[in-house]
Design an enzyme around this catalytic site. Structure first.
Site, PDB file in Angstrom:
ATOM      1  N   GLY A  31       0.822  -1.216   0.000  1.00 14.97           N
ATOM      2  CA  GLY A  31       0.000   0.000   0.000  1.00 14.97           C
ATOM      3  C   GLY A  31       0.847   1.253   0.000  1.00 14.97           C
ATOM      4  N   GLY A  36       5.246   4.819  -8.628  1.00 15.93           N
ATOM      5  CA  GLY A  36       5.942   3.554  -8.871  1.00 15.93           C
ATOM      6  C   GLY A  36       4.940   2.397  -8.893  1.00 15.93           C
ATOM      7  CG  HIS A  37       2.840   1.261  -5.347  1.00 13.16           C
ATOM      8  ND1 HIS A  37       3.173   2.290  -4.499  1.00 13.16           N
ATOM      9  CD2 HIS A  37       3.296   0.122  -4.770  1.00 13.16           C
ATOM     10  CE1 HIS A  37       3.811   1.794  -3.449  1.00 13.16           C
ATOM     11  NE2 HIS A  37       3.901   0.489  -3.583  1.00 13.16           N
ATOM     12  CD  GLN A  61       8.041  -7.105   3.541  1.00 11.31           C
ATOM     13  OE1 GLN A  61       7.282  -7.933   3.070  1.00 11.31           O
ATOM     14  NE2 GLN A  61       8.573  -6.135   2.792  1.00 11.31           N
ATOM     15  CD  GLN A 148      16.557  -3.103 -11.414  1.00  5.82           C
ATOM     16  OE1 GLN A 148      16.022  -4.156 -11.749  1.00  5.82           O
ATOM     17  NE2 GLN A 148      17.786  -3.045 -10.916  1.00  5.82           N
ATOM     18  CG  ASP A 150      12.277  -2.403  -3.330  1.00  8.45           C
ATOM     19  OD1 ASP A 150      12.968  -1.699  -2.578  1.00  8.45           O
ATOM     20  OD2 ASP A 150      11.063  -2.200  -3.506  1.00  8.45           O
ATOM     21  CD  GLN A 153      10.570  -6.879  -2.742  1.00 10.85           C
ATOM     22  OE1 GLN A 153      10.428  -6.846  -1.528  1.00 10.85           O
ATOM     23  NE2 GLN A 153       9.827  -6.136  -3.543  1.00 10.85           N
ATOM     24  CB  SER A 185      10.664   4.960  -1.531  1.00 15.07           C
ATOM     25  OG  SER A 185      10.515   4.324  -0.282  1.00 15.07           O
TER      26      SER A 185
HETATM   27  O1  PAF Z   1       7.897  -4.527  -2.266  1.00 14.30           O
HETATM   28  C1  PAF Z   1       6.977  -4.613  -1.423  1.00 14.30           C
HETATM   29  O2  PAF Z   1       6.097  -3.751  -1.310  1.00 14.30           O
HETATM   30  C2  PAF Z   1       6.959  -5.821  -0.491  1.00 14.30           C
HETATM   31  O3  PAF Z   1       8.240  -6.221  -0.137  1.00 14.30           O
HETATM   32  C3  PAF Z   1       6.135  -7.005  -1.064  1.00 14.30           C
HETATM   33  C4  PAF Z   1       6.778  -7.548  -2.331  1.00 14.30           C
HETATM   34  C5  PAF Z   1       4.716  -6.552  -1.338  1.00 14.30           C
HETATM   35  C6  PAF Z   1       6.100  -8.139  -0.030  1.00 14.30           C
HETATM   36  O4  PAF Z   1       5.488  -7.725   1.148  1.00 14.30           O
END
Ligand code: PAF
Length: 282
Positions: A31, A36-37, A61, A148, A150, A153, A185
Protein backbone atom coordinates in the site's frame (compact mmCIF):
# COMPACT_ATOMS: atom_id res chain seq x y z
CA UNK A 1 -13.41 -3.51 -9.09
CA UNK A 2 -13.99 -6.28 -6.58
CA UNK A 3 -12.56 -6.51 -3.08
CA UNK A 4 -11.56 -9.80 -1.49
CA UNK A 5 -10.66 -10.03 2.18
CA UNK A 6 -10.13 -13.76 2.45
CA UNK A 7 -8.22 -16.40 0.55
CA UNK A 8 -11.44 -18.27 -0.13
CA UNK A 9 -13.17 -15.19 -1.58
CA UNK A 10 -10.21 -14.41 -3.83
CA UNK A 11 -9.94 -17.99 -5.06
CA UNK A 12 -13.65 -18.13 -5.87
CA UNK A 13 -13.39 -14.87 -7.87
CA UNK A 14 -10.33 -16.09 -9.78
CA UNK A 15 -11.44 -19.67 -10.52
CA UNK A 16 -13.85 -18.80 -13.38
CA UNK A 17 -11.32 -16.34 -14.87
CA UNK A 18 -8.66 -19.05 -14.95
CA UNK A 19 -11.15 -21.59 -16.31
CA UNK A 20 -11.99 -19.15 -19.12
CA UNK A 21 -8.30 -19.08 -20.05
CA UNK A 22 -7.75 -15.48 -18.98
CA UNK A 23 -4.24 -14.55 -17.82
CA UNK A 24 -3.87 -13.43 -14.20
CA UNK A 25 -1.45 -10.58 -13.52
CA UNK A 26 -0.45 -9.81 -9.94
CA UNK A 27 1.03 -6.74 -8.25
CA UNK A 28 1.92 -7.46 -4.60
CA UNK A 29 2.15 -4.27 -2.51
CA UNK A 30 2.20 -2.95 1.04
CA UNK A 31 0.00 0.00 0.00
CA UNK A 32 0.87 3.71 0.41
CA UNK A 33 0.68 3.95 -3.38
CA UNK A 34 2.83 6.31 -5.42
CA UNK A 35 3.59 6.54 -9.13
CA UNK A 36 5.94 3.55 -8.87
CA UNK A 37 2.99 1.34 -7.88
CA UNK A 38 0.90 2.87 -10.66
CA UNK A 39 3.58 1.97 -13.21
CA UNK A 40 3.54 -1.68 -12.02
CA UNK A 41 -0.26 -1.78 -12.25
CA UNK A 42 -0.17 -0.23 -15.75
CA UNK A 43 2.41 -2.76 -16.96
CA UNK A 44 0.18 -5.52 -15.57
CA UNK A 45 -2.95 -3.98 -17.16
CA UNK A 46 -1.17 -3.85 -20.54
CA UNK A 47 -0.08 -7.50 -20.46
CA UNK A 48 -2.72 -9.43 -18.53
CA UNK A 49 -6.46 -10.01 -18.75
CA UNK A 50 -7.12 -9.87 -15.01
CA UNK A 51 -5.24 -7.47 -12.71
CA UNK A 52 -4.98 -8.47 -9.04
CA UNK A 53 -3.36 -6.11 -6.51
CA UNK A 54 -2.71 -7.14 -2.92
CA UNK A 55 -2.32 -4.62 -0.11
CA UNK A 56 -0.81 -6.16 3.00
CA UNK A 57 1.80 -4.70 5.34
CA UNK A 58 3.74 -7.87 6.07
CA UNK A 59 5.07 -7.91 9.66
CA UNK A 60 7.48 -10.74 8.87
CA UNK A 61 9.72 -8.51 6.77
CA UNK A 62 10.20 -5.83 9.45
CA UNK A 63 12.91 -6.12 12.12
CA UNK A 64 12.04 -5.45 15.79
CA UNK A 65 13.46 -1.91 15.59
CA UNK A 66 11.96 -1.11 12.21
CA UNK A 67 8.89 0.89 11.20
CA UNK A 68 6.13 -1.76 11.04
CA UNK A 69 3.68 0.22 13.18
CA UNK A 70 4.62 3.58 11.65
CA UNK A 71 4.59 2.29 8.04
CA UNK A 72 2.28 4.64 6.06
CA UNK A 73 -1.22 3.17 5.64
CA UNK A 74 -4.16 4.75 3.79
CA UNK A 75 -6.32 1.92 2.59
CA UNK A 76 -9.24 3.91 1.21
CA UNK A 77 -6.95 6.18 -0.80
CA UNK A 78 -5.09 3.14 -2.18
CA UNK A 79 -8.34 1.39 -3.09
CA UNK A 80 -9.50 4.58 -4.88
CA UNK A 81 -6.24 4.74 -6.86
CA UNK A 82 -6.50 1.04 -7.73
CA UNK A 83 -10.01 1.70 -9.05
CA UNK A 84 -8.71 4.65 -11.14
CA UNK A 85 -6.06 2.32 -12.61
CA UNK A 86 -8.75 -0.20 -13.64
CA UNK A 87 -7.59 -2.91 -11.26
CA UNK A 88 -10.03 -5.84 -11.34
CA UNK A 89 -9.53 -7.24 -7.85
CA UNK A 90 -7.91 -5.88 -4.69
CA UNK A 91 -6.92 -8.45 -2.10
CA UNK A 92 -6.94 -6.92 1.39
CA UNK A 93 -6.24 -9.69 3.89
CA UNK A 94 -6.13 -9.04 7.64
CA UNK A 95 -3.09 -10.29 9.55
CA UNK A 96 -4.97 -13.36 10.88
CA UNK A 97 -5.97 -14.34 7.34
CA UNK A 98 -2.34 -14.50 6.26
CA UNK A 99 -0.72 -15.90 9.40
CA UNK A 100 -2.21 -18.33 11.88
CA UNK A 101 -1.22 -17.61 15.47
CA UNK A 102 1.17 -20.59 15.39
CA UNK A 103 2.51 -19.91 11.87
CA UNK A 104 6.06 -21.27 11.78
CA UNK A 105 7.08 -22.16 8.20
CA UNK A 106 9.27 -19.65 6.39
CA UNK A 107 11.19 -19.46 3.12
CA UNK A 108 14.87 -18.60 3.11
CA UNK A 109 17.00 -18.00 0.03
CA UNK A 110 20.32 -18.52 1.77
CA UNK A 111 23.30 -16.23 1.19
CA UNK A 112 21.58 -14.07 -1.42
CA UNK A 113 19.17 -12.91 1.27
CA UNK A 114 21.87 -12.31 3.85
CA UNK A 115 24.23 -9.91 2.08
CA UNK A 116 23.87 -6.14 1.59
CA UNK A 117 20.24 -5.31 2.57
CA UNK A 118 20.03 -8.71 4.28
CA UNK A 119 23.05 -7.82 6.40
CA UNK A 120 21.56 -4.49 7.45
CA UNK A 121 18.08 -6.02 7.89
CA UNK A 122 18.49 -9.59 9.21
CA UNK A 123 15.45 -11.74 8.39
CA UNK A 124 14.01 -9.19 5.95
CA UNK A 125 14.20 -11.35 2.84
CA UNK A 126 12.97 -14.43 4.68
CA UNK A 127 9.88 -12.35 5.50
CA UNK A 128 9.57 -11.11 1.90
CA UNK A 129 9.97 -14.62 0.43
CA UNK A 130 7.51 -16.13 2.87
CA UNK A 131 4.76 -13.64 2.09
CA UNK A 132 5.46 -13.66 -1.66
CA UNK A 133 5.36 -17.48 -1.69
CA UNK A 134 2.05 -17.41 0.17
CA UNK A 135 0.61 -14.76 -2.16
CA UNK A 136 1.78 -16.67 -5.24
CA UNK A 137 0.06 -19.80 -3.90
CA UNK A 138 -3.12 -17.85 -3.19
CA UNK A 139 -3.27 -15.88 -6.48
CA UNK A 140 -1.44 -18.33 -8.77
CA UNK A 141 -0.57 -15.54 -11.20
CA UNK A 142 0.75 -16.01 -14.73
CA UNK A 143 2.88 -12.91 -14.22
CA UNK A 144 3.91 -10.93 -11.12
CA UNK A 145 5.26 -7.38 -11.25
CA UNK A 146 8.09 -5.95 -9.13
CA UNK A 147 10.04 -2.67 -9.26
CA UNK A 148 13.76 -2.49 -10.10
CA UNK A 149 14.01 0.00 -7.21
CA UNK A 150 14.18 -3.01 -4.86
CA UNK A 151 16.90 -4.77 -6.85
CA UNK A 152 17.79 -7.31 -4.17
CA UNK A 153 14.12 -8.18 -3.63
CA UNK A 154 13.92 -8.82 -7.39
CA UNK A 155 16.99 -11.10 -7.29
CA UNK A 156 15.72 -12.96 -4.23
CA UNK A 157 12.20 -13.47 -5.61
CA UNK A 158 13.56 -14.62 -8.99
CA UNK A 159 15.81 -17.11 -7.21
CA UNK A 160 12.92 -18.40 -5.09
CA UNK A 161 10.71 -18.78 -8.18
CA UNK A 162 13.45 -20.77 -9.90
CA UNK A 163 14.47 -22.89 -6.90
CA UNK A 164 10.93 -23.74 -5.74
CA UNK A 165 9.48 -24.10 -9.27
CA UNK A 166 6.77 -21.46 -9.04
CA UNK A 167 5.11 -21.02 -12.41
CA UNK A 168 4.74 -17.22 -12.24
CA UNK A 169 6.89 -15.12 -14.56
CA UNK A 170 8.59 -12.29 -12.67
CA UNK A 171 8.33 -9.01 -14.60
CA UNK A 172 10.68 -6.21 -13.51
CA UNK A 173 9.60 -2.61 -14.15
CA UNK A 174 11.94 0.42 -14.21
CA UNK A 175 12.41 2.62 -11.14
CA UNK A 176 10.17 5.70 -11.21
CA UNK A 177 11.98 8.87 -10.16
CA UNK A 178 11.04 12.41 -9.12
CA UNK A 179 12.42 15.30 -11.21
CA UNK A 180 15.56 15.49 -9.06
CA UNK A 181 16.24 11.77 -9.52
CA UNK A 182 14.97 10.60 -6.12
CA UNK A 183 13.50 7.10 -6.48
CA UNK A 184 9.84 7.07 -5.43
CA UNK A 185 9.30 5.11 -2.22
CA UNK A 186 6.53 4.93 0.35
CA UNK A 187 9.18 5.74 2.98
CA UNK A 188 9.97 9.14 1.39
CA UNK A 189 7.12 10.55 3.52
CA UNK A 190 9.47 10.26 6.53
CA UNK A 191 11.82 12.90 5.03
CA UNK A 192 11.79 16.46 6.37
CA UNK A 193 12.06 19.26 3.77
CA UNK A 194 15.82 19.52 4.37
CA UNK A 195 16.31 15.75 4.13
CA UNK A 196 14.17 15.58 0.98
CA UNK A 197 16.37 18.28 -0.59
CA UNK A 198 19.45 16.12 0.10
CA UNK A 199 17.91 12.80 -0.98
CA UNK A 200 18.84 13.40 -4.64
CA UNK A 201 22.47 12.72 -3.74
CA UNK A 202 21.82 8.96 -3.85
CA UNK A 203 20.98 9.08 -7.55
CA UNK A 204 23.80 11.53 -8.26
CA UNK A 205 26.17 9.12 -6.50
CA UNK A 206 24.93 6.27 -8.71
CA UNK A 207 25.44 8.39 -11.83
CA UNK A 208 28.96 9.31 -10.67
CA UNK A 209 29.60 5.60 -10.02
CA UNK A 210 28.44 4.83 -13.55
CA UNK A 211 30.88 7.39 -14.99
CA UNK A 212 33.67 6.09 -12.77
CA UNK A 213 33.16 2.52 -13.92
CA UNK A 214 33.10 3.92 -17.48
CA UNK A 215 35.41 2.30 -19.92
CA UNK A 216 37.86 1.11 -17.22
CA UNK A 217 35.35 -1.13 -15.41
CA UNK A 218 37.06 -0.08 -12.14
CA UNK A 219 34.66 -1.39 -9.52
CA UNK A 220 36.60 -0.11 -6.51
CA UNK A 221 36.77 3.39 -7.96
CA UNK A 222 33.00 3.32 -8.58
CA UNK A 223 32.31 2.25 -4.97
CA UNK A 224 34.66 4.90 -3.55
CA UNK A 225 33.18 7.63 -5.74
CA UNK A 226 29.59 6.79 -4.73
CA UNK A 227 30.46 6.64 -1.02
CA UNK A 228 32.37 9.93 -1.08
CA UNK A 229 29.63 11.82 -2.84
CA UNK A 230 27.03 10.70 -0.28
CA UNK A 231 29.38 11.31 2.66
CA UNK A 232 30.01 14.91 1.54
CA UNK A 233 26.37 15.78 2.32
CA UNK A 234 26.12 16.47 6.06
CA UNK A 235 22.44 15.35 6.16
CA UNK A 236 23.22 11.94 4.65
CA UNK A 237 24.64 8.95 6.57
CA UNK A 238 25.78 6.42 3.95
CA UNK A 239 25.13 2.74 4.68
CA UNK A 240 26.76 1.05 1.69
CA UNK A 241 27.94 1.83 -1.83
CA UNK A 242 28.56 -1.35 -3.79
CA UNK A 243 29.14 -2.55 -7.35
CA UNK A 244 27.96 -6.17 -7.65
CA UNK A 245 26.55 -8.81 -9.95
CA UNK A 246 22.77 -8.20 -10.29
CA UNK A 247 21.82 -11.88 -9.92
CA UNK A 248 24.20 -13.21 -7.28
CA UNK A 249 25.08 -10.00 -5.41
CA UNK A 250 28.67 -11.28 -5.40
CA UNK A 251 31.57 -9.47 -7.08
CA UNK A 252 30.76 -8.42 -10.64
CA UNK A 253 31.63 -10.80 -13.45
CA UNK A 254 33.52 -9.36 -16.40
CA UNK A 255 31.37 -9.13 -19.53
CA UNK A 256 28.12 -8.90 -17.53
CA UNK A 257 26.11 -5.86 -16.38
CA UNK A 258 27.04 -4.42 -12.99
CA UNK A 259 24.53 -3.34 -10.37
CA UNK A 260 25.48 -0.18 -8.50
CA UNK A 261 23.62 -0.15 -5.18
CA UNK A 262 23.55 2.45 -2.41
CA UNK A 263 21.81 2.93 0.92
CA UNK A 264 21.76 5.87 3.31
CA UNK A 265 19.93 7.17 6.34
CA UNK A 266 18.48 10.67 6.28
CA UNK A 267 16.92 11.41 9.66
CA UNK A 268 14.63 8.48 10.44
CA UNK A 269 14.30 7.46 6.79
CA UNK A 270 16.50 4.73 5.35
CA UNK A 271 16.66 4.99 1.55
CA UNK A 272 18.01 2.57 -1.05
CA UNK A 273 18.60 3.03 -4.75
CA UNK A 274 20.41 1.29 -7.60
CA UNK A 275 21.47 1.57 -11.22
CA UNK A 276 22.16 -1.27 -13.63
CA UNK A 277 25.13 -0.40 -15.84
CA UNK A 278 26.81 -2.13 -18.73
CA UNK A 279 30.54 -1.34 -18.71
CA UNK A 280 31.93 -0.59 -22.14
CA UNK A 281 33.22 -3.65 -23.91
CA UNK A 282 30.73 -5.97 -22.13
O1 PAF B 1 7.90 -4.53 -2.27
C1 PAF B 1 6.98 -4.61 -1.42
O2 PAF B 1 6.10 -3.75 -1.31
C2 PAF B 1 6.96 -5.82 -0.49
O3 PAF B 1 8.24 -6.22 -0.14
C3 PAF B 1 6.14 -7.01 -1.06
C4 PAF B 1 6.78 -7.55 -2.33
C5 PAF B 1 4.72 -6.55 -1.34
C6 PAF B 1 6.10 -8.14 -0.03
O4 PAF B 1 5.49 -7.72 1.15
Amino acid sequence: MRRAGTVEELRSILAPERAAGRSIGFVPTMGAFHDGHRSLIRACRDADDVVVVSIFVNPLQFGPDEDFTAYPRDLERDVGLAEQESVDIVFLPELEEMYDADHSTTVSVGRLGQVLEGEERPGHFEGVCTVVAKLFNIVQPNRAYFGQKDAQQVAVVKRMVRDLSFSAEVVVCPTVRADDGVALSSRNVYLSAIERASAGVLYRALQAGESAIGSSGDVELAEKTMWQLMAEDSVVRPGYARAIDPDTFDSPVSGRPVLLAVSAKLGRARLIDNLLVTPEGS
